[in-house]
Design an enzyme around this catalytic site. Structure first.
Site, PDB file in Angstrom:
ATOM      1  N   LYS A 119      67.866 136.679  -8.343  1.00 16.72           N
ATOM      2  CA  LYS A 119      67.426 137.462  -7.176  1.00 16.72           C
ATOM      3  C   LYS A 119      68.411 138.605  -6.916  1.00 16.72           C
ATOM      4  CE  LYS A 119      65.398 133.899  -4.161  1.00 16.72           C
ATOM      5  NZ  LYS A 119      65.585 133.191  -2.892  1.00 16.72           N
ATOM      6  N   GLU A 132      59.142 139.012  -2.690  1.00 17.19           N
ATOM      7  CA  GLU A 132      57.741 139.040  -3.132  1.00 17.19           C
ATOM      8  C   GLU A 132      56.800 139.009  -1.926  1.00 17.19           C
ATOM      9  OE1 GLU A 132      60.106 137.097  -4.279  1.00 17.19           O
ATOM     10  OE2 GLU A 132      59.988 136.891  -6.464  1.00 17.19           O
ATOM     11  N   GLY A 165      61.400 124.069   1.131  1.00 19.53           N
ATOM     12  CA  GLY A 165      60.230 124.863   0.752  1.00 19.53           C
ATOM     13  C   GLY A 165      59.254 124.078  -0.110  1.00 19.53           C
ATOM     14  N   ARG A 166      59.769 123.387  -1.121  1.00 16.88           N
ATOM     15  CA  ARG A 166      58.879 122.669  -2.053  1.00 16.88           C
ATOM     16  C   ARG A 166      58.366 121.355  -1.459  1.00 16.88           C
ATOM     17  NH1 ARG A 166      63.929 123.393  -3.660  1.00 16.88           N
ATOM     18  NH2 ARG A 166      65.343 121.636  -3.987  1.00 16.88           N
ATOM     19  N   GLU A 196      62.840 122.290  -9.506  1.00 19.94           N
ATOM     20  CA  GLU A 196      63.733 122.960  -8.555  1.00 19.94           C
ATOM     21  C   GLU A 196      64.599 121.911  -7.834  1.00 19.94           C
ATOM     22  OE1 GLU A 196      62.457 125.442  -4.988  1.00 19.94           O
ATOM     23  OE2 GLU A 196      62.810 127.057  -6.395  1.00 19.94           O
ATOM     24  N   LYS A 229      59.165 130.528   4.532  1.00 20.00           N
ATOM     25  CA  LYS A 229      60.133 129.794   5.337  1.00 20.00           C
ATOM     26  C   LYS A 229      61.178 130.754   5.907  1.00 20.00           C
ATOM     27  CE  LYS A 229      63.459 126.053   5.051  1.00 20.00           C
ATOM     28  NZ  LYS A 229      64.063 124.994   4.275  1.00 20.00           N
ATOM     29  N   HIS A 250      42.548 119.194 -26.981  1.00 17.66           N
ATOM     30  CA  HIS A 250      42.180 120.130 -28.048  1.00 17.66           C
ATOM     31  C   HIS A 250      43.217 121.229 -28.187  1.00 17.66           C
ATOM     32  CE1 HIS A 250      38.242 118.290 -28.624  1.00 17.66           C
ATOM     33  NE2 HIS A 250      38.345 118.011 -27.329  1.00 17.66           N
TER      34      HIS A 250
HETATM   35  O1  F6P Z   1      63.461 131.235  -4.600  1.00 15.45           O
HETATM   36  C1  F6P Z   1      63.173 129.890  -4.432  1.00 15.45           C
HETATM   37  C2  F6P Z   1      62.600 129.634  -3.069  1.00 15.45           C
HETATM   38  O2  F6P Z   1      63.609 129.651  -2.126  1.00 15.45           O
HETATM   39  C3  F6P Z   1      61.841 128.326  -3.026  1.00 15.45           C
HETATM   40  O3  F6P Z   1      62.657 127.239  -2.855  1.00 15.45           O
HETATM   41  C4  F6P Z   1      60.884 128.578  -1.921  1.00 15.45           C
HETATM   42  O4  F6P Z   1      59.852 127.650  -1.910  1.00 15.45           O
HETATM   43  C5  F6P Z   1      60.453 129.989  -2.260  1.00 15.45           C
HETATM   44  O5  F6P Z   1      61.627 130.603  -2.708  1.00 15.45           O
HETATM   45  C6  F6P Z   1      59.830 130.767  -1.140  1.00 15.45           C
HETATM   46  O6  F6P Z   1      60.696 130.899  -0.060  1.00 15.45           O
HETATM   47  P1  F6P Z   1      60.182 131.340   1.369  1.00 15.45           P
HETATM   48  O7  F6P Z   1      59.212 130.319   1.827  1.00 15.45           O
HETATM   49  O8  F6P Z   1      61.406 131.417   2.219  1.00 15.45           O
HETATM   50  O9  F6P Z   1      59.519 132.683   1.221  1.00 15.45           O
END
Ligand code: F6P
Length: 543
Positions: free
Chosen positions: A508, A216, A271-272, A357, A210, A388
């Protein structure tokens, strides 16, 4: 205007719900069922192709009435309507919350900041469909003219969990000629293991973020680009192997991805809550545009139900108030979601972000601290594996864990009579949890007296059993929308903002500070524990 914040735990409705909980605390589900032979019929609701039997909950008619009154006192309906109208209910980020617009029909109109967003949604959907068709049809080719056989989605959190979960869930509907892989972790092993065995000429990366700034994702995207160039050498035409999904089109261009190969979405999609936006591009390539539209139709059916059904018949509301009931008045800390479908093995991972979240918050919308519980820990894995492993604790442990069982009338694939065995297990677990087995019953079976306590099942463990015809794009969409709205209802009752996530920021920021410290001998000024751990790492990496 977003609805005003209510001190919900100071309302008479909260007090009334608490009184009902106290009244029912020692009432067993055995008694509730014995007293009411129509219970299962009355406490079963059907919506958008999903049937939910919530009769195995520790409620009676009066308690339910009190819970719906509590939802009204919290103005769940007003809050819902404000969300659906596109009001900026995410007040800390000054944003509308309009994931429902992602599945609005073409002729709908939803206005944000003076602009109808529905045509934009369909414009992107159409572009996604054209792109997916080209990849699926072999018209989109890599640098050397060969068709794409693997799509690698690089994203994390909401830009990963949804498409990853749905790709697995809908595997029987996916094009077997194109595999999808998902890379999320900044741990280089994730990328390395996913690149193993790939033919760069036939690989397409979707960089999904987003913000297009997430550490990452950007780290993995750069490493993937390096890998591609290393593999293809002079032949490498990065534009043919990288497309992007983002709201930040400027950053995408900076990365070197052609704007023509970029699929946008909007800041009013959390995002979620984004898996049915362009973030679902990998899924659309896998299952095709028609399958994706089916998924949207399932979500839309639940949206319509949520928007219009009276609270007493409204499935997300029923799920929401029951969750609040156990969280507040029965000390339940967690909520298990146990799908009896192998293909849903990533469903609970997805729900963890959606729920935790969203509702892992400790202040209300107006910034005042809550003095009650908020979101539960959500967990679970598909049946029967869990039986199990950890079901022992649900049956005989000391913690109350409400459960959602998700059962299907038909399997994705028929294998002998295995679906009967699977279904017998889910029904048996719900029955055993609710009714247990008394000491008298155990003793009557001739069990040695000293073993009777060990073999007694207290029962009275609540569960909802969802019954779904079959796992399809449509029913998966319906299930996802159902949980989205359940989370919404609970956030509204708790008076929190379910749509920001400031809790992820501190870690972060600290990581950014620690990164350079790991590879230099700079002075450390953390606490003594963190300092010692950094020194240990430095020493190991330099030896
Ligand atoms: O760190 C949390 C977050 O902001 C989530 O809410 C989001 O889904 C994820 O990181 C990834 O963010 P982006 O889509 O901006 O890379």
């Amino acid at each position: 205007m977003s609805p005003k914040t209510v001190e919900i735990d100071a309302t008479p409705e909260w007090a009334a719900a608490a009184e009902h909980a106290a009244r029912l605390r020692d009432t067993h589900l055995r008694d509730l069922f014995a007293a009411d032979t129509d219970r299962a019929d009355r406490l079963t609701v059907e919506a958008a192709g999903l049937v939910a039997d919530y009769s195995k909950h520790r409620v009676d008619a009066a308690a339910l009435e009190a819970l719906f009154a509590l939802a009204r006192a919290a103005d769940v309906e007003g809050h819902r309507d404000a969300m659906l109208r596109g009001e900026k209910i995410n007040t800390t980020e000054d944003r509308a919350v309009l994931h429902t617009a992602l599945r609005a029909p073409r002729d709908a109109s939803i206005v944000v900041d003076g602009e109808d967003v529905v045509p934009q949604v369909h414009e992107v959907l159409d572009r996604m469909a054209a792109f997916a068709d080209r990849v699926r049809g072999g018209e989109w080719t890599g640098s050397t003219g060969r068709r794409i056989r693997t799509v690698v989605n690089i994203g994390i959190g909401g830009s990963d969990l949804g498409p990853r979960m749905a790709y697995q869930a809908l595997e029987p509907y996916a094009d077997p000629e194109i595999a999808c892989r998902f890379v999320s972790n900044v741990d280089g092993d994730d990328l390395a293991s996913n690149l193993k065995g790939l033919d760069a000429e036939q690989t397409l990366f979707i960089v999904a973020s987003k913000t297009f700034t997430t550490l990452e994702t950007m780290t993995n995207a750069r490493a993937a680009r390096d890998w591609l160039v290393a593999q293809l050498g002079e032949k490498a035409d990065v534009a043919k192997h990288f497309v992007a999904v983002s709201t930040n089109l400027g950053e995408v261009e900076q990365f070197g991805i052609d704007p023509a190969n970029t699929f946008g979405f909007w800041d009013w999609v959390g995002g979620r809550y984004s898996f049915d936006s362009a973030i679902g591009l990998s899924l659309m390539v896998a299952i095709g545009p028609d399958g994706f539209r089916e998924l949207l139709a399932g979500m839309r059916a639940v949206d319509e139900h949520f928007a219009s059904a009276p609270l007493e018949q409204n499935l997300p509301v029923i799920m929401g108030v029951l969750g609040v009931w156990y969280r507040e008045f029965f000390d339940a800390q967690s909520h298990a979601v146990l799908p009896y479908a192998h293909y849903l093995s990533r469903f609970t991972d997805y729900l963890q972000q959606l729920d935790m979240e969203s509702n892992g918050k400790r202040v209300r919308r107006d910034g005042t601290p809550v003095d009650y519980q908020t979101g539960p820990i959500v967990w679970g894995t598909p049946g029967t594996n869990g039986q199990h492993a950890y079901y022992q604790l649900i049956h005989q442990g000391t913690t109350l864990i409400p459960v959602d069982f998700i059962a299907f009338l038909h399997p994705a694939e028929e294998v002998g009579d295995q679906h009967d065995l699977l279904t017998a297990n889910v029904l048996a677990q719900a029955e055993a949890l609710a009714f247990g087995k008394t000491a008298e019953q155990v003793a009557a079976e001739g069990v040695a007296p000293e073993l009777v306590p060990h073999r007694t099942f207290p029962g009275n463990h609540p569960s909802t059993t969802f019954v779904v015809e079959k796992l399809t794009p449509r029913t998966l969409g319906a299930l996802v929308a159902l949980y989205e709205h359940k989370v919404f209802v609970q956030g509204a009752i708790w008076q929190i903002n379910s749509f920001d996530q400031w809790g992820v920021e501190l870690g972060k920021a600290l990581a950014q500070r620690i990164v350079p410290e790991l590879s230099t001998d700079s002075e450390l000024s953390h606490d003594s524990s963190t300092n010692a751990l950094i020194r240990r790492y430095r020493a190991a990496r330099r030896s």
